[in-house]
Write a protein that holds these residues in place. Structure first.
Motif, PDB file in Angstrom:
ATOM      1  N   SER A 197       0.962  -1.498   0.370  1.00  0.00           N
ATOM      2  CA  SER A 197       0.038  -0.567   0.431  1.00  0.00           C
ATOM      3  C   SER A 197       0.799   1.154   0.218  1.00  0.00           C
ATOM      4  CB  SER A 197      -0.852  -0.044   1.410  1.00  0.00           C
ATOM      5  OG  SER A 197      -1.791  -1.152   1.008  1.00  0.00           O
ATOM      6  N   THR A 198       1.771   0.994   1.247  1.00  0.00           N
ATOM      7  CA  THR A 198       2.958   2.441   0.829  1.00  0.00           C
ATOM      8  C   THR A 198       3.797   2.265  -0.647  1.00  0.00           C
ATOM      9  OG1 THR A 198       3.222   2.186   3.317  1.00  0.00           O
ATOM     10  CG2 THR A 198       4.683   3.011   1.961  1.00  0.00           C
ATOM     11  N   ILE A 199       4.259   1.919  -0.992  1.00  0.00           N
ATOM     12  CA  ILE A 199       4.755   2.067  -2.763  1.00  0.00           C
ATOM     13  C   ILE A 199       3.425   2.425  -2.986  1.00  0.00           C
ATOM     14  CG2 ILE A 199       5.640   1.337  -4.300  1.00  0.00           C
ATOM     15  CD1 ILE A 199       6.800  -1.507  -2.456  1.00  0.00           C
ATOM     16  N   PHE A 200       2.328   1.812  -3.798  1.00  0.00           N
ATOM     17  CA  PHE A 200       0.668   2.438  -4.278  1.00  0.00           C
ATOM     18  C   PHE A 200       0.772   4.173  -4.018  1.00  0.00           C
ATOM     19  CE2 PHE A 200      -3.419   3.179  -5.446  1.00  0.00           C
ATOM     20  CZ  PHE A 200      -2.961   3.216  -6.428  1.00  0.00           C
ATOM     21  N   VAL A 245      -4.743   0.167  -9.191  1.00  0.00           N
ATOM     22  CA  VAL A 245      -6.209   0.164  -8.385  1.00  0.00           C
ATOM     23  C   VAL A 245      -5.915  -1.851  -8.358  1.00  0.00           C
ATOM     24  CG1 VAL A 245      -8.270  -0.462  -7.308  1.00  0.00           C
ATOM     25  CG2 VAL A 245      -7.177   1.845  -7.684  1.00  0.00           C
ATOM     26  N   ALA A 246      -6.345  -2.203  -9.523  1.00  0.00           N
ATOM     27  CA  ALA A 246      -6.443  -3.708  -9.940  1.00  0.00           C
ATOM     28  C   ALA A 246      -5.272  -4.516  -9.127  1.00  0.00           C
ATOM     29  CB  ALA A 246      -6.281  -3.791 -11.168  1.00  0.00           C
ATOM     30  N   GLU A 247      -3.782  -3.710  -9.888  1.00  0.00           N
ATOM     31  CA  GLU A 247      -2.659  -4.302  -9.629  1.00  0.00           C
ATOM     32  C   GLU A 247      -2.041  -4.485  -7.867  1.00  0.00           C
ATOM     33  OE1 GLU A 247       2.799  -3.252  -9.819  1.00  0.00           O
ATOM     34  OE2 GLU A 247       0.826  -3.109 -11.856  1.00  0.00           O
ATOM     35  N   LEU A 248      -2.597  -3.230  -7.248  1.00  0.00           N
ATOM     36  CA  LEU A 248      -3.216  -3.747  -5.558  1.00  0.00           C
ATOM     37  C   LEU A 248      -3.765  -4.334  -5.196  1.00  0.00           C
ATOM     38  CD1 LEU A 248      -1.738  -2.092  -3.143  1.00  0.00           C
ATOM     39  CD2 LEU A 248      -3.774  -0.118  -3.586  1.00  0.00           C
ATOM     40  N   VAL A 249      -4.925  -3.919  -5.746  1.00  0.00           N
ATOM     41  CA  VAL A 249      -5.957  -5.102  -5.628  1.00  0.00           C
ATOM     42  C   VAL A 249      -5.591  -6.711  -5.043  1.00  0.00           C
ATOM     43  CG1 VAL A 249      -8.136  -6.207  -5.517  1.00  0.00           C
ATOM     44  CG2 VAL A 249      -7.716  -3.797  -4.879  1.00  0.00           C
ATOM     45  N   ASP A 250      -5.161  -7.881  -6.280  1.00  0.00           N
ATOM     46  CA  ASP A 250      -4.809  -8.381  -6.589  1.00  0.00           C
ATOM     47  C   ASP A 250      -2.996  -8.586  -5.778  1.00  0.00           C
ATOM     48  OD1 ASP A 250      -5.575  -9.033  -8.847  1.00  0.00           O
ATOM     49  OD2 ASP A 250      -4.667  -8.427 -10.146  1.00  0.00           O
ATOM     50  N   ALA A 282      -4.275  -9.240  -1.925  1.00  0.00           N
ATOM     51  CA  ALA A 282      -5.125 -10.375  -1.918  1.00  0.00           C
ATOM     52  C   ALA A 282      -3.749 -12.013  -2.234  1.00  0.00           C
ATOM     53  CB  ALA A 282      -5.980 -11.083  -3.179  1.00  0.00           C
ATOM     54  N   SER A 283      -2.782 -11.360  -2.973  1.00  0.00           N
ATOM     55  CA  SER A 283      -2.416 -12.573  -2.722  1.00  0.00           C
ATOM     56  C   SER A 283      -1.126 -13.160  -1.471  1.00  0.00           C
ATOM     57  CB  SER A 283      -0.733 -12.414  -3.937  1.00  0.00           C
ATOM     58  OG  SER A 283      -0.025 -13.102  -3.921  1.00  0.00           O
ATOM     59  N   LYS A 284      -0.900 -11.788  -1.361  1.00  0.00           N
ATOM     60  CA  LYS A 284      -0.951 -11.189   0.222  1.00  0.00           C
ATOM     61  C   LYS A 284      -1.265 -11.892   1.442  1.00  0.00           C
ATOM     62  CE  LYS A 284       3.504  -8.900   0.306  1.00  0.00           C
ATOM     63  NZ  LYS A 284       4.909  -9.538   0.390  1.00  0.00           N
TER      64      LYS A 284
END
Length: 140
Positions: free
Chosen positions: A5-8, A35-40, A43-45
């Motif tokens: 989140s911080t990077i985003f 946002v799509a990349e952030l959410v993915d 979710a992966s983490k």
């Protein structure tokens, strides 16, 4: 997860003007892609954390089935950084087999087919590396 989140959120969301040869163009961040990349990523983490929590739970349940003497032996050898890897003892081999079984179960729970690995002869270095990795990952 905070790191992702911080990077985003540390990136610039402003629109800027850039020159491309003789043209002036406005360039901006495509929020929907970010946002799509952030959410993915989140979710992966989250899935990975849940997997590690399950592994820890199963390994802890296994440790609770051991006799107090065996448990103390494992603690003395691995957690107190006092391992004696001269010979692979039966307890270390049993623990290693249990770790492999836990890994296989978690893989099945994730809906994946585990790799079929033929039984192998255990050596001391492999046991030490794998066991230390599992202990470190589980935070036991």
């Amino acid at each position: 997860m905070d790191e992702i989140s911080t990077i985003f959120y540390n990136q610039s969301f402003t629109t800027r003007v850039e020159q491309n040869g003789l043209q002036l163009m406005t360039v901006g961040v495509k929020i929907e892609d970010g946002v799509a990349e952030l959410v993915d990523s989140l979710a992966s983490k989250e899935k990975r954390v849940k997997s590690l929590i399950q592994k820890k739970r199963y390994f802890t349940e296994y440790l609770n089935t051991l006799t107090p003497r065996d448990k103390m032996q494992l603690i003395n050898e691995y957690l107190n950084a006092n391992p004696s890897f001269d010979e692979v003892d039966l307890l270390a081999e049993e623990v290693y087999r249990e770790i492999e079984e836990i890994e296989e179960a978690i893989t099945f729970m994730s809906g994946l087919e585990p790799d079929i690995i033929p039984p192998r002869e255990l050596d001391n270095q492999m046991l030490e590396d794998d066991f230390n990795y599992m202990i470190e990952a589980l935070g036991v």
